[in-house]
Design an enzyme around this catalytic site. Sequence first.
Site, short mmCIF file in Angstrom:
data_model
loop_
_atom_site.label_atom_id
_atom_site.label_comp_id
_atom_site.label_asym_id
_atom_site.label_seq_id
_atom_site.Cartn_x
_atom_site.Cartn_y
_atom_site.Cartn_z
N LYS A 39 1.02 2.29 10.28
CA LYS A 39 2.02 2.54 9.25
C LYS A 39 1.54 3.63 8.30
O LYS A 39 0.35 3.98 8.30
CB LYS A 39 2.28 1.25 8.47
CG LYS A 39 1.04 0.72 7.74
CD LYS A 39 1.27 -0.67 7.15
CE LYS A 39 0.01 -1.18 6.46
NZ LYS A 39 0.17 -2.58 6.03
N ARG A 136 5.67 -12.82 0.07
CA ARG A 136 6.46 -11.61 0.35
C ARG A 136 7.63 -12.01 1.25
O ARG A 136 8.41 -12.87 0.87
CB ARG A 136 5.55 -10.54 0.98
CG ARG A 136 4.32 -10.25 0.10
CD ARG A 136 3.66 -8.90 0.32
NE ARG A 136 3.34 -8.53 1.69
CZ ARG A 136 2.43 -7.61 2.01
NH1 ARG A 136 1.74 -6.99 1.05
NH2 ARG A 136 2.20 -7.29 3.26
N TYR A 266 -7.58 21.30 -18.37
CA TYR A 266 -6.65 20.87 -19.41
C TYR A 266 -7.30 19.88 -20.37
O TYR A 266 -7.98 18.94 -19.95
CB TYR A 266 -5.43 20.19 -18.79
CG TYR A 266 -4.58 21.10 -17.94
CD1 TYR A 266 -4.10 22.31 -18.44
CD2 TYR A 266 -4.23 20.74 -16.64
CE1 TYR A 266 -3.29 23.12 -17.65
CE2 TYR A 266 -3.42 21.56 -15.86
CZ TYR A 266 -2.96 22.75 -16.37
OH TYR A 266 -2.17 23.55 -15.60
N MET A 314 -2.94 19.48 -10.94
CA MET A 314 -2.05 19.25 -9.80
C MET A 314 -2.60 19.85 -8.51
O MET A 314 -2.48 19.26 -7.44
CB MET A 314 -0.66 19.85 -10.10
CG MET A 314 0.39 19.46 -9.07
SD MET A 314 2.01 20.17 -9.41
CE MET A 314 2.46 19.33 -10.92
C1 LIG Z 1 -0.98 -3.24 6.56
C2 LIG Z 1 -0.88 -4.52 7.31
C3 LIG Z 1 -1.89 -4.91 8.20
C4 LIG Z 1 -3.22 -4.17 8.33
O1 LIG Z 1 -4.04 -4.51 7.24
P1 LIG Z 1 -5.54 -3.96 7.12
O2 LIG Z 1 -6.09 -4.69 5.94
O3 LIG Z 1 -5.42 -2.49 6.88
O4 LIG Z 1 -6.23 -4.27 8.39
C5 LIG Z 1 -1.68 -6.02 8.98
N1 LIG Z 1 -0.53 -6.74 8.87
C6 LIG Z 1 0.45 -6.42 8.00
C7 LIG Z 1 1.66 -7.26 7.93
C8 LIG Z 1 0.30 -5.31 7.17
O5 LIG Z 1 1.27 -5.02 6.30
#
Ligand SMILES: *Cc1c(COP(=O)(O)O)cnc(C)c1O
Length: 374
Positions: A39, A136, A266, A314
């Site tokens: 992801k 969640r 800055y 930036m």
């Molecule tokens: C992001 C995520 C993972 C992976 O988690 P890590 O700690 O990066 O291994 C696994 N399962 C779900 C549902 C996630 O959102």
Amino acid sequence: MSRLAPGVLREAVIDTAAITANVRHLRRMLGVEVMAVVKADGYGHGAVRSAAAALAGGASRLGVTDIDEALQLRRGGIDAPILAWLHAPGTAFDEAAAHGIELGISNMDQLQRAAAAASADRPVTVHLKLETGLGRNGIAPADAPAVLAEAARLERIGRLRVQGLFSHLSNTSHADDLAALARFREGMAAASAAGLAPRLHHIAATAAAIDLPDTRLDCVRLGIGVYGLSPFDDRTSADLGLRPAMTVRAAVAAVRRVPAGQGVSYGYTYRTARETTLALVPIGYADGVPRQASGAGPVVIRGRRFRVSGRIAMDQFIVDVGDTPVEIGDEAVLFGDATLGVPGAEEWADAAGTINYEIVTRIGPRVPRREAAS
Ligand SMILES: *Cc1c(COP(=O)(O)O)cnc(C)c1O
């Protein structure tokens, strides 16, 4: 690595061989099926290249957050099983189904929408997600009997295939995670009582997979470890046998000799204490270098370690390199594999009050990714 190619201001060098080696190592160590989580553009490393490298290391499936990410992998030529688990309200799952994307299902509405996307000859593959304490998404315990029964019915009539049952842990403590695992096992029993026989039960991400063997079940969803980073405060990548896959670096774009008392960047939060040399590093918060790490983030130039001097802007920041003979074009390494003498992403995380996940994931689109020569 020493200099960036001519014309390159900044880059993230991605070592796909490290991703492959990390997955191979974790797969051997954990002994169960690995779903590589790619992801958020592969935690900033590039989703398609990360997916391909993880599959080469023995991952058998991929996980992403949303359907767009899954479709992007398909467009990139990835044909392994992909699970997507967070959906916009009212999503029609037809396109996902047409591309064979597996769907994480967290409520009755999603279950019915998934079934509606089945075609006569092809059921939609789903993984039912149970809420076990993270707060969640996931099927609430009170809704589970009805959703499990409906899933079993839809499977019997050939509209769904319930391939998995899963949940996600809070990493609060071993006791909290084991309590969530116990709730998950109750859900497993309820699913089989409802007539379901999912092949894959999965609850662990990297941290639990490594530290809590009971959570490995049939499959683990590994994200951060795939990229060679540690999810633990008290263990480094090397402690876990992992190699960080991302190195972020920039080419020193200007060098200036200045007297004592020169204000830097800055707000003049830094002033030179004596005559010294300032080097301009052309990467800033627009590129994901956290401004919170102003005055603190580590940088290695010419094999010497410095800190950002003054505010991160930036597009750039300044480093007071003292009398080190730094030249325009020298590489400035922000982070990479700490065993090679450069800072780890963890040092930037500490400097910014965050975690290594956020450091790599936020490296922005203005930083070109280049695959390391193998
Ligand atoms: C992001 C995520 C993972 C992976 O988690 P890590 O700690 O990066 O291994 C696994 N399962 C779900 C549902 C996630 O959102």
